[in-house]
Design an enzyme around this catalytic site. Structure first.
Site, PDB file in Angstrom:
ATOM      1  N   GLU A 172      -1.367  -5.681   3.437  1.00 19.16           N
ATOM      2  CA  GLU A 172      -1.337  -5.304   4.850  1.00 19.16           C
ATOM      3  C   GLU A 172      -2.686  -4.972   5.476  1.00 19.16           C
ATOM      4  OE1 GLU A 172       1.659  -2.204   5.140  1.00 19.16           O
ATOM      5  OE2 GLU A 172       3.258  -3.685   4.965  1.00 19.16           O
ATOM      6  N   GLU A 290       7.590  -8.064   1.614  1.00 21.08           N
ATOM      7  CA  GLU A 290       8.230  -6.758   1.795  1.00 21.08           C
ATOM      8  C   GLU A 290       9.247  -6.859   2.910  1.00 21.08           C
ATOM      9  OE1 GLU A 290       5.770  -3.322   2.487  1.00 21.08           O
ATOM     10  OE2 GLU A 290       4.412  -3.773   0.826  1.00 21.08           O
TER      11      GLU A 290
HETATM   12  C1  GLC Z   1       3.858  -0.617   3.160  1.00 19.45           C
HETATM   13  C2  GLC Z   1       3.207   0.626   2.721  1.00 19.45           C
HETATM   14  C3  GLC Z   1       4.168   1.459   1.926  1.00 19.45           C
HETATM   15  C4  GLC Z   1       5.382   1.754   2.767  1.00 19.45           C
HETATM   16  C5  GLC Z   1       6.021   0.465   3.194  1.00 19.45           C
HETATM   17  C6  GLC Z   1       7.148   0.713   4.149  1.00 19.45           C
HETATM   18  O1  GLC Z   1       3.955  -1.418   2.055  1.00 19.45           O
HETATM   19  O2  GLC Z   1       2.094   0.304   1.938  1.00 19.45           O
HETATM   20  O3  GLC Z   1       3.568   2.642   1.499  1.00 19.45           O
HETATM   21  O4  GLC Z   1       6.314   2.531   2.051  1.00 19.45           O
HETATM   22  O5  GLC Z   1       5.084  -0.375   3.823  1.00 19.45           O
HETATM   23  O6  GLC Z   1       6.704   1.414   5.278  1.00 19.45           O
END
Ligand code: GLC
Length: 358
Positions: A172, A290
């Protein structure tokens, strides 16, 4: 006996090979010691398939500080459930010296080796990243060389690992790491890694927290054929991050539900389809690295959203990895070795895991 004056060409060849294999500091071996298969990135992306992030462990300031210490059973459970891939977030920047050559602690390297081998020995793929290098966001120019120095060591350390270990350059990129700066930095980083890992598939994503809207600004080296592009997806953010302690104002969103109405679905689909179209136009495979909805949201909404996003990603040819396995977004409870079955099944529908496990 070897006499250089009798075999000048041989001597020259040996000299060139030996000296040529040393890095600029004269100490670095370059190429891997054996052939690592050069896998087409679309083929590799298909192999990544369905993954999960082992978050809140090695990217905490110190492992355990965020409540998660990795152990073998967790990897075993992820494998049994049918995940194909573990994304392993790692905060290298807390375990390396601040001055050149930015030496990474040997004991930390050992710990990461152990985690990687836990997954590889179970025939899962691993995505190893640089996570929470926060100074790269707030002060990128000052930290560029250190970030490259970390990658130089990581890449060399793992250069002989099989092709199912992938490197992800930086989680990110955001804030001061603007698109133009990031394009420059990622190019330098890929060049560094290619010295020791000529064909390993690398993962890289756009700025603004790997936001799909930033894909058009991402510029990748056109001649590198082993790249997979990552995106993160947490939309609608007020739903997925309701009550998140690390997001300002998130308490006001508590109670936001996701019903999966036609309109709700169209909102998600539209964003993912635009990302997929970018991938097609640019001929790069996409990895949804993610996505997840925090535990403060109601379970029915989380299950519906998770199922919908995962299936849409699959329909659009993306691999994915859920954020995350055993913490605030988690699907597995480490304290009593039990599953959140509804969420697990939303990710890995029982009728399809037999296929995924193959
Ligand atoms: C990103 C952050 C992580 C967080 C996730 C969801 O990966 O690095 O720490 O929990 O996003 O917000």
């Amino acid at each position: 006996m070897f006499a250089p004056n009798r075999y000048p060409l041989l001597f020259l060849t040996v000299f060139v090979l030996v000296v040529g294999s040393l890095g600029c500091d004269g100490s670095t071996p370059t190429e891997p010691d054996r052939d690592i298969p050069d896998v087409d990135p679309f083929e590799m992306n298909a192999r990544l398939a369905r993954g999960v992030n082992f978050g809140n462990a090695l990217e905490a300031p110190r492992e355990g500080e965020w409540g998660i210490t990795l152990d073998a059973r967790q990897f075993q459970r992820a494998k049994e459930a049918g995940f194909n891939t573990i994304r392993l977030p790692v905060r290298w920047s807390n375990h390396a010296s601040s001055t050149a050559p930015y030496t990474i602690d040997a004991s930390f390297f050992n710990r990461v080796d152990w985690a990687i081998n836990q997954a590889l020995s179970r025939d899962m793929n691993v995505i190893l990243n640089v996570h929470h290098y926060e100074e790269m966001a707030s002060n990128p120019r000052d930290h560029r060389d250190r970030w490259l120095g970390l990658w130089k060591q990581i890449a060399e350390h793992y250069r002989n690992y099989d092709e199912n270990l992938l490197f992800e350059l930086l989680n990110e990129p955001n804030n001061q790491l603007t698109a133009s700066l990031w394009n420059e930095f990622l190019d330098a980083c890929i060049q560094e890694i290619r010295l020791t890992n000529p064909t390993r598939n690398l993962i890289v994503g756009p700025v603004f927290w790997n936001n799909t809207n930033s894909l058009p600004q991402l510029q990748l080296p056109a001649d590198d054929d082993n790249l997979i592009v990552t995106i993160h997806f947490y939309e609608p953010f007020m739903f997925t991050h309701q009550g998140a302690e690390w997001v300002n104002g998130a308490d006001a969103w508590l109670g936001t539900q996701w019903f999966g109405t036609t309109q709700d679905q169209a909102f998600v689909t539209n964003i993912l389809e635009r990302a997929a179209a970018w991938g097609t136009t640019n001929n790069r495979p996409l990895f949804l690295g993610e996505f997840g909805a925090y535990s403060q949201a109601d379970m029915f909404s989380r299950v519906r959203w998770t199922d919908y996003v995962a299936r849409e990603a699959e329909r659009l040819g993306m691999s994915w990895s859920y954020w995350e396995f055993m913490s605030g977004f988690g699907i597995y409870n480490i304290s009593n070795d039990s599953w959140n079955e509804a969420l697990r099944d939303a990710l890995l529908p029982p009728a399809t895991t037999a296929v995924a496990k193959r």
